[in-house]
Design a protein around this motif. Structure first.
Motif, mmCIF file in Angstrom:
data_model
loop_
_atom_site.group_PDB
_atom_site.id
_atom_site.type_symbol
_atom_site.label_atom_id
_atom_site.label_comp_id
_atom_site.label_asym_id
_atom_site.label_seq_id
_atom_site.Cartn_x
_atom_site.Cartn_y
_atom_site.Cartn_z
ATOM 1 N N THR A 124 0.844 -1.192 0.000
ATOM 2 C CA THR A 124 0.000 0.000 0.000
ATOM 3 C C THR A 124 0.879 1.242 0.000
ATOM 4 O O THR A 124 2.080 1.178 0.282
ATOM 5 C CB THR A 124 -0.936 0.012 1.224
ATOM 6 O OG1 THR A 124 -1.905 1.056 1.083
ATOM 7 C CG2 THR A 124 -0.162 0.237 2.523
ATOM 8 N N VAL A 125 0.273 2.365 -0.342
ATOM 9 C CA VAL A 125 0.935 3.667 -0.266
ATOM 10 C C VAL A 125 0.064 4.590 0.577
ATOM 11 O O VAL A 125 -1.142 4.354 0.723
ATOM 12 C CB VAL A 125 1.149 4.294 -1.664
ATOM 13 C CG1 VAL A 125 2.071 3.431 -2.505
ATOM 14 C CG2 VAL A 125 -0.178 4.528 -2.379
ATOM 15 N N PRO A 126 0.635 5.640 1.155
ATOM 16 C CA PRO A 126 -0.178 6.585 1.918
ATOM 17 C C PRO A 126 -1.167 7.312 1.003
ATOM 18 O O PRO A 126 -0.791 7.790 -0.059
ATOM 19 C CB PRO A 126 0.843 7.550 2.515
ATOM 20 C CG PRO A 126 2.159 6.873 2.389
ATOM 21 C CD PRO A 126 2.070 6.001 1.188
ATOM 22 N N TYR A 127 -2.409 7.409 1.436
ATOM 23 C CA TYR A 127 -3.423 8.147 0.688
ATOM 24 C C TYR A 127 -3.498 9.609 1.127
ATOM 25 O O TYR A 127 -3.810 10.489 0.322
ATOM 26 C CB TYR A 127 -4.807 7.531 0.902
ATOM 27 C CG TYR A 127 -4.986 6.132 0.392
ATOM 28 C CD1 TYR A 127 -4.073 5.537 -0.470
ATOM 29 C CD2 TYR A 127 -6.100 5.391 0.773
ATOM 30 C CE1 TYR A 127 -4.264 4.246 -0.936
ATOM 31 C CE2 TYR A 127 -6.295 4.097 0.313
ATOM 32 C CZ TYR A 127 -5.373 3.525 -0.537
ATOM 33 O OH TYR A 127 -5.567 2.248 -0.978
ATOM 34 N N GLN A 130 0.889 13.950 3.946
ATOM 35 C CA GLN A 130 1.552 14.954 3.116
ATOM 36 C C GLN A 130 2.623 15.677 3.917
ATOM 37 O O GLN A 130 2.503 15.848 5.133
ATOM 38 C CB GLN A 130 0.543 15.989 2.606
ATOM 39 C CG GLN A 130 -0.448 15.474 1.597
ATOM 40 C CD GLN A 130 -1.308 16.589 1.038
ATOM 41 O OE1 GLN A 130 -1.724 17.493 1.757
ATOM 42 N NE2 GLN A 130 -1.565 16.549 -0.263
ATOM 43 N N ASP A 138 2.798 14.858 -1.488
ATOM 44 C CA ASP A 138 2.198 13.546 -1.230
ATOM 45 C C ASP A 138 3.274 12.485 -1.033
ATOM 46 O O ASP A 138 4.157 12.317 -1.878
ATOM 47 C CB ASP A 138 1.295 13.134 -2.388
ATOM 48 C CG ASP A 138 0.054 14.005 -2.491
ATOM 49 O OD1 ASP A 138 -0.342 14.599 -1.474
ATOM 50 O OD2 ASP A 138 -0.521 14.078 -3.590
ATOM 51 N N LYS A 140 2.696 9.382 -1.221
ATOM 52 C CA LYS A 140 2.377 8.205 -2.027
ATOM 53 C C LYS A 140 3.357 8.024 -3.182
ATOM 54 O O LYS A 140 3.468 6.929 -3.734
ATOM 55 C CB LYS A 140 0.948 8.300 -2.566
ATOM 56 C CG LYS A 140 0.707 9.447 -3.529
ATOM 57 C CD LYS A 140 -0.754 9.512 -3.942
ATOM 58 C CE LYS A 140 -1.034 10.680 -4.873
ATOM 59 N NZ LYS A 140 -2.478 10.773 -5.225
ATOM 60 N N HIS A 141 4.065 9.078 -3.539
ATOM 61 C CA HIS A 141 5.029 8.995 -4.631
ATOM 62 C C HIS A 141 6.370 8.422 -4.184
ATOM 63 O O HIS A 141 7.181 8.030 -5.022
ATOM 64 C CB HIS A 141 5.255 10.366 -5.253
ATOM 65 C CG HIS A 141 4.008 11.011 -5.777
ATOM 66 N ND1 HIS A 141 3.268 10.481 -6.815
ATOM 67 C CD2 HIS A 141 3.350 12.146 -5.400
ATOM 68 C CE1 HIS A 141 2.227 11.252 -7.064
ATOM 69 N NE2 HIS A 141 2.250 12.263 -6.215
ATOM 70 N N HIS A 143 6.786 6.540 -0.797
ATOM 71 C CA HIS A 143 6.756 5.571 0.286
ATOM 72 C C HIS A 143 5.772 4.430 0.000
ATOM 73 O O HIS A 143 4.705 4.657 -0.561
ATOM 74 C CB HIS A 143 6.353 6.251 1.609
ATOM 75 C CG HIS A 143 7.396 7.164 2.156
ATOM 76 N ND1 HIS A 143 7.713 8.372 1.573
ATOM 77 C CD2 HIS A 143 8.217 7.036 3.240
ATOM 78 C CE1 HIS A 143 8.668 8.965 2.281
ATOM 79 N NE2 HIS A 143 8.982 8.173 3.283
ATOM 80 N N LYS A 144 6.165 3.239 0.424
ATOM 81 C CA LYS A 144 5.309 2.057 0.351
ATOM 82 C C LYS A 144 5.403 1.299 1.663
ATOM 83 O O LYS A 144 6.371 1.441 2.413
ATOM 84 C CB LYS A 144 5.728 1.132 -0.800
ATOM 85 C CG LYS A 144 5.573 1.724 -2.188
ATOM 86 C CD LYS A 144 6.000 0.723 -3.244
ATOM 87 C CE LYS A 144 5.846 1.303 -4.640
ATOM 88 N NZ LYS A 144 6.279 0.321 -5.682
ATOM 89 N N GLU A 212 -5.022 7.762 8.618
ATOM 90 C CA GLU A 212 -3.587 8.023 8.600
ATOM 91 C C GLU A 212 -3.322 9.244 9.474
ATOM 92 O O GLU A 212 -3.229 10.371 8.991
ATOM 93 C CB GLU A 212 -3.096 8.252 7.168
ATOM 94 C CG GLU A 212 -3.331 7.069 6.243
ATOM 95 C CD GLU A 212 -2.879 7.325 4.819
ATOM 96 O OE1 GLU A 212 -2.344 8.425 4.552
ATOM 97 O OE2 GLU A 212 -3.066 6.435 3.970
#
Length: 230
Positions: A124-127, A130, A138, A140-141, A143-144, A212
């Protein structure tokens, strides 16, 4: 527990799948079905509510196997395979792509048996997380994390904002952690990523929550909630 699977042979019989349900009782995939989700955010920085529209398109053949195709209004189609093992995503295609891109490994949506205690993992990635003062904001670009999912209930009752009641429902909870430098006082902190999803018999996903929350400092976070409108 009974399961209703409809599998079609590649190519020659693909047209026979059209209009039929390529999913199962917990995740129906009836061609032509459309679902609208009302999405709201409770975040450190105000975000406008949204609507997501999910549509089941005509089935496709991918890597010589028939798959269901579910399109998200954000501009991406998910290629889904359903069998006795469960529901998994095997590829995605954006609206600007000519061909789908295979997932490095299948991404489980729901794993059988549909019973309390069944577990699986996905990336998953953070939604919502920020950075306040860095770019890209963001996470999400960059971190996993590995999220562990577990079926926690098989007989939940879900009441939506319009007063409609749905039962029985699977309640599926996913948990992951990201180790982030949140501020000089706390230093590195394990930030929990928590997802809760409700899949109701004959309806599929009717409600979801993503949490989150992060200590005040260099980051912002919050909660996303979505539920079926129609």
């Amino acid at each position: 527990m009974s399961r209703h699977f409809i599998l079609c042979a590649p190519l020659a019989l693909l047209s026979a799948c059209s209009g039929r349900d390529l999913g199962n009782q917990w995740f129906p995939l009836r061609v032509g079905d459309e679902q609208t989700l009302s999405v709201s955010y409770q975040t450190d920085e105000a975000r406008e509510p949204e609507q997501w529209v999910m549509r089941v398109d005509e089935p496709a053949v991918f890597q010589d196997q028939p798959v269901a195709v579910r399109h998200h209004s954000a501009g991406v189609s998910y290629y889904l395979k359903v069998d006795e093992q469960g529901v998994r995503r095997i590829a995605t295609r954006t609206d600007i792509d000519e061909q789908p891109t295979a997932d490095a490994e299948p991404m489980w949506v729901l794993k059988a048996p549909y019973a309390v205690g069944t577990e699986w993992t996905t990336v998953t990635v953070p939604y919502l997380l920020q950075r306040k003062n860095e770019h890209p904001r963001d996470l999400k670009h960059t971190h996993k994390a590995q999220m562990t999912w577990r079926i926690e209930a098989v007989d939940d009752v879900v009441t939506l904002a319009d007063g409609s009641e749905h039962r029985p429902c699977l309640r599926v909870v996913g948990q992951a952690r990201l180790n982030l430098y949140t501020d000089p006082v706390n230093g590195f902190t394990d930030v929990p990523l928590i997802s809760r999803e409700w899949y109701c018999r004959g309806k599929g996903l009717v409600k979801l929550e993503r949490e989150e929350k992060v200590p005040t400092g260099f980051m912002t976070g919050g909660v996303l909630r979505a539920e079926q409108l129609r």
